[in-house]
Write a protein that holds these residues in place. Sequence first.
Motif, mmCIF file in Angstrom:
data_model
loop_
_atom_site.group_PDB
_atom_site.id
_atom_site.type_symbol
_atom_site.label_atom_id
_atom_site.label_comp_id
_atom_site.label_asym_id
_atom_site.label_seq_id
_atom_site.Cartn_x
_atom_site.Cartn_y
_atom_site.Cartn_z
ATOM 1 N N ASN A 4 41.385 28.375 -39.523
ATOM 2 C CA ASN A 4 40.089 28.988 -39.756
ATOM 3 C C ASN A 4 39.220 29.097 -38.512
ATOM 4 O O ASN A 4 39.361 28.340 -37.555
ATOM 5 N N ASP B 215 34.374 30.578 -41.272
ATOM 6 C CA ASP B 215 35.005 31.148 -42.453
ATOM 7 C C ASP B 215 34.414 30.500 -43.698
ATOM 8 O O ASP B 215 34.063 29.314 -43.708
ATOM 9 N N TRP C 213 39.326 33.014 -45.648
ATOM 10 C CA TRP C 213 40.059 31.997 -44.910
ATOM 11 C C TRP C 213 41.282 32.620 -44.249
ATOM 12 O O TRP C 213 41.720 33.707 -44.592
#
Length: 790
Positions: free
Chosen positions: A273, A290, A771
């Motif tokens: 992420n 994210d 994500w």
Amino acid sequence: MTTKTLLARASLAALSVILPGTSGAFAQDAAVAADGPGPRRVIENVIVQAQKRSETVQTVPIAMTAFSGDELERKFAKDIADFSGSTPNVQLAPEGISPFASSFFMRGLGTDERESFSDPSVAVVVDGVTEARASVALTDLLDIESVEVLRGPQGTLQGRNATAGAILVRRAAPDVSEFQAMGGMLAGNYGRLEAKGMVNVPLVDGVAAFRLAVKSSTSDGFYENRFSNEKVGGQDRITLLPSFKYVTDNFDMVLRGEFVRVRGDSSTLLAYNTCRVDPTLMASSGGANDAMVDILAQQFGGDVAAASCAREPDKESYAINQNRPQGEFNDLDVWGITGEMNYTLPDIGTITYIGNYRHTDEHSTLDPDGTVGSLFSSNDFTSHYQTSHELRFASEFSDFVDFVAGVLYLRQAYDLDRTQFLGFVAPPAQIEFNMGSAQRNEQWGLFAQANWHLTDRLTLVTGARYSADKKRMDICAAAPGDCAGRIETLDESWTNVSPRIGLNYQLADTLFAYGYWARGFRAGGFNGNASSAALAGPYDPERVDTYEVGFKWDGFDNMLRVNGAAFWMEAKGLQRSISKQSPSGSVDVITDNAASARLRGLELEVTALPFRGFSLSGSVGYLDAKYTDYCEDLNGATPNDPSLLPCGPAVGLTQPVDLTGLPLNRAPKWNARLAGTYDFPVGDAGTLSLNAEWIYESSQLTTQAGFPTGTVNGITNYNGVVVSPLRGPSNIVNASITWYDADDRYRVAVFGKNLTNEIYILRTSTISGVWNFAMLNAPRTYGIELTYNF
């Protein structure tokens, strides 16, 4: 030592330095390869079936590499992905999300999709039968006679979806004249244990025989899950391959069975992420991180959220911390039967029939969020079958023309039932979504290829395939509750003619040159994951035009082989994942004909025997691939990177941008391989074989979308780690030491793969800005294998 021998050695030494060539096959022979100790070897002409007839690889007007069964043994290959890097401009890898699905790319074109509704663009053909799904292409390589890797469109003879190339796998057929048996065991790190065996029994000498090959394998997997304190990624697999052969004067028949049973873990996905802001300092980053990172920070605290931030891959990356809420398993059952019959009409030609039925059941669970939270998981049931029938006639009609012509009928069907558990929508509660899709596909194909011998050395090649495809899909879009009353039906059909025309010229007895133009066709289809019938499609076929010239040369008394090719490809209507506005106002990620591309490159393969007992082989490939037209939205409602310029009007939440600067994924500019084998006698105790291999790939895109979506810019996290869609250059080193007894009955081998333990990201995936996750390559592996031929 003669002047000719000195010249040969000098030439081979120079070529081995400047031309890091390709894999070649070798055979022990009475002919002297060169002066020096060790077994005498010559370069073997592997008999191939690339043009649906038996011929040597050096007379086939296709850029291809053929591996004999002996070479497969020296590679210690488990499946086709183990051939990645062995041929120029070819990347063969697991798809990643599924442990059975393939992600095969040739010359910058391929398929990165596990779903059954997507047709692969690299055809995998086993015993003359095209495997219609990429999702189960990574099955055991057991009792293999040869593997042929064909680069470029092969639609004329191998099928309508082979726009990038084809891989032909041929298993050994029963021997009607000789009893044979072998057994072997392998033990390696990460709990790898394998046992295999084969028995071949002539039932009527020279007329009928039965053969059975069996392999059982187990492994623990590469990952250590600290959440549950157990190994992750293990697999138990058993493969049975019975076969029967019957032969008379003008007729032969082979019946082959297949049974595969796999029980194992699902793939391991690593959170990768974006964290521009340190999640340990605040529960919400205000969109700088994210969304998944913020959700984790709110539910579990900043330390857990920080663990999901991207980091540079290293050996610690195989230590994970995931709750895997559905148990995360992947079970597979495959059974099938294939029959091939050949009837020869003396002085006229050969009639061949190949029929097949193959059934697959798969039950899998997956934890895509890759964290300690139950944020997103799924439970899939998939059933698939295919049946095909091919009838063809091959004839050397006269001294002027020979040809192959035939007809193919293929029917396949799959059913997918998927339950998704979403914990990130309204955490900590989970919402259960159900979806499903079922597709039925019928295809008719008519094909022919003729060689017109204009002179003793010049041949005109003409060919074409007519394809007619019809697909029907029942789709139940993802929503709470079961699918009753929510199924919508779509159907579409397509027809296509894929021609091929070329010239072959035998410049000398050992120098063959060719050139051709061919058109490849990849079928259209539907989006089985769409949220509505309006977005399910259909999308149209994609088309690839290829221009290729090449040569194949053997020299110095069969001690040197040099093959080369240059190609130019124009791809239109490329099927790509894009974002589309749905009628309800949401955004879907679907497949559509979104882009065009130009791909060009060079390939060189060299095999050399500098002195007796020593062989050099390798390859080098250059690829220049770029989009020529790509105007789409890839990230839906998420704002586009400022570097991307709009190229069309916005539609709701989507804004098309110019993506022509985005590289094609899995298309490294350079790849190379260099390998050497030295065999030498150990007194009267047999032969020792030393083998080493180096494989290089330059940097490449690991996701179709790039990151930030549509770019290769990457993002620098708060801790200095760059979240990038580009994988850096890789250098893989493999080696083995093998002892053969004097009668070639016993074999003991010690081998290692990725000896320098180079760790890199195999694939990344971005999900709507919520994500990201990544998958890694295999770390260093090693083992010992013992085999015995009875």
